[in-house]
Design a protein around this motif. Structure first.
Motif, PDB file in Angstrom:
ATOM      1  N   GLY A  37       0.804  -1.211   0.000  1.00  0.00           N
ATOM      2  CA  GLY A  37       0.000   0.000   0.000  1.00  0.00           C
ATOM      3  C   GLY A  37       0.841   1.267   0.000  1.00  0.00           C
ATOM      4  O   GLY A  37       2.064   1.227  -0.089  1.00  0.00           O
ATOM      5  N   GLU A  38       0.148   2.390   0.104  1.00  0.00           N
ATOM      6  CA  GLU A  38       0.773   3.706  -0.020  1.00  0.00           C
ATOM      7  C   GLU A  38       0.610   4.559   1.239  1.00  0.00           C
ATOM      8  O   GLU A  38       0.626   5.782   1.167  1.00  0.00           O
ATOM      9  CB  GLU A  38       0.153   4.451  -1.210  1.00  0.00           C
ATOM     10  CG  GLU A  38       0.337   3.768  -2.551  1.00  0.00           C
ATOM     11  CD  GLU A  38       1.757   3.865  -3.070  1.00  0.00           C
ATOM     12  OE1 GLU A  38       2.437   4.864  -2.772  1.00  0.00           O
ATOM     13  OE2 GLU A  38       2.183   2.931  -3.772  1.00  0.00           O
ATOM     14  N   ASN A  39       0.453   3.932   2.392  1.00  0.00           N
ATOM     15  CA  ASN A  39       0.272   4.674   3.631  1.00  0.00           C
ATOM     16  C   ASN A  39       1.489   5.565   3.896  1.00  0.00           C
ATOM     17  O   ASN A  39       2.615   5.063   3.982  1.00  0.00           O
ATOM     18  CB  ASN A  39       0.059   3.696   4.785  1.00  0.00           C
ATOM     19  CG  ASN A  39      -0.170   4.400   6.096  1.00  0.00           C
ATOM     20  OD1 ASN A  39       0.747   4.995   6.640  1.00  0.00           O
ATOM     21  ND2 ASN A  39      -1.386   4.307   6.605  1.00  0.00           N
ATOM     22  N   SER A  42       3.676   4.572   6.869  1.00  0.00           N
ATOM     23  CA  SER A  42       4.432   3.355   6.575  1.00  0.00           C
ATOM     24  C   SER A  42       5.623   3.661   5.674  1.00  0.00           C
ATOM     25  O   SER A  42       6.706   3.105   5.841  1.00  0.00           O
ATOM     26  CB  SER A  42       3.533   2.316   5.896  1.00  0.00           C
ATOM     27  OG  SER A  42       2.549   1.856   6.783  1.00  0.00           O
ATOM     28  N   GLN A  43       5.413   4.551   4.711  1.00  0.00           N
ATOM     29  CA  GLN A  43       6.507   4.923   3.813  1.00  0.00           C
ATOM     30  C   GLN A  43       7.653   5.585   4.582  1.00  0.00           C
ATOM     31  O   GLN A  43       8.828   5.300   4.316  1.00  0.00           O
ATOM     32  CB  GLN A  43       5.990   5.837   2.709  1.00  0.00           C
ATOM     33  CG  GLN A  43       5.078   5.120   1.736  1.00  0.00           C
ATOM     34  CD  GLN A  43       4.469   6.051   0.706  1.00  0.00           C
ATOM     35  OE1 GLN A  43       4.494   7.263   0.841  1.00  0.00           O
ATOM     36  NE2 GLN A  43       3.904   5.472  -0.334  1.00  0.00           N
ATOM     37  N   GLU A  67      -2.061  -2.130  -2.448  1.00  0.00           N
ATOM     38  CA  GLU A  67      -2.842  -2.319  -1.230  1.00  0.00           C
ATOM     39  C   GLU A  67      -3.802  -3.499  -1.331  1.00  0.00           C
ATOM     40  O   GLU A  67      -4.104  -4.148  -0.333  1.00  0.00           O
ATOM     41  CB  GLU A  67      -3.619  -1.043  -0.903  1.00  0.00           C
ATOM     42  CG  GLU A  67      -4.302  -1.071   0.439  1.00  0.00           C
ATOM     43  CD  GLU A  67      -4.901   0.267   0.819  1.00  0.00           C
ATOM     44  OE1 GLU A  67      -5.976   0.249   1.444  1.00  0.00           O
ATOM     45  OE2 GLU A  67      -4.306   1.306   0.500  1.00  0.00           O
ATOM     46  N   GLN A  93       5.374  -4.465   5.943  1.00  0.00           N
ATOM     47  CA  GLN A  93       4.696  -3.265   6.423  1.00  0.00           C
ATOM     48  C   GLN A  93       3.355  -3.148   5.713  1.00  0.00           C
ATOM     49  O   GLN A  93       3.291  -2.903   4.527  1.00  0.00           O
ATOM     50  CB  GLN A  93       5.558  -2.019   6.155  1.00  0.00           C
ATOM     51  CG  GLN A  93       5.030  -0.760   6.734  1.00  0.00           C
ATOM     52  CD  GLN A  93       5.030  -0.762   8.253  1.00  0.00           C
ATOM     53  OE1 GLN A  93       5.916  -1.306   8.888  1.00  0.00           O
ATOM     54  NE2 GLN A  93       4.031  -0.170   8.833  1.00  0.00           N
ATOM     55  N   PRO A  95      -0.721  -1.592   5.495  1.00  0.00           N
ATOM     56  CA  PRO A  95      -1.399  -0.311   5.779  1.00  0.00           C
ATOM     57  C   PRO A  95      -2.156  -0.350   7.102  1.00  0.00           C
ATOM     58  O   PRO A  95      -2.457  -1.364   7.626  1.00  0.00           O
ATOM     59  CB  PRO A  95      -2.367  -0.138   4.615  1.00  0.00           C
ATOM     60  CG  PRO A  95      -2.426  -1.425   3.903  1.00  0.00           C
ATOM     61  CD  PRO A  95      -1.269  -2.242   4.344  1.00  0.00           C
TER      62      PRO A  95
END
Length: 95
Positions: A37-39, A42-43, A67, A93, A95
């Motif tokens: 995902g693109e949280n 988290s990034q 995601e 990792q 989301p």
């Protein structure tokens, strides 16, 4: 207690240990991070882990997944990564 100073000391110690390993002909420790995902939080977390790996001389790799990746696909990827000799740890990792 100065957490930043302690962290810096630990990184210095780990870096020396990695240098000793590689000087003896061994490979450096390796970490693969699987980011699902693109949280944004988290990034940031993953970027900091990868930067720390770079600072101490670890092999580091990032694998990004959508995601909507299925659990089956994720577990298959983890199984594949587990077979790789240069990898000692996997961080997933979600989301």
């Amino acid at each position: 207690l100065d957490g930043k100073a302690i962290a810096a000391d630990l990184k210095t110690s780990v870096k020396k240990q990695v240098e000793n390993l590689t000087a003896e002909g061994n490979r450096p420790p390796g970490l693969v991070v699987v980011l699902v995902g693109e949280n944004p939080a988290s990034q940031v977390y993953v970027r900091n882990k990868r930067n720390s790996c770079e600072q101490v001389g670890f092999y580091s790799e990032l694998i990004k997944l959508d995601e909507d990746t299925s659990q089956e696909k994720l577990l298959g990827l983890i199984d594949e990564i587990n077979t790789r000799d240069e990898v000692d740890g996997i961080l997933v990792q979600l989301p």
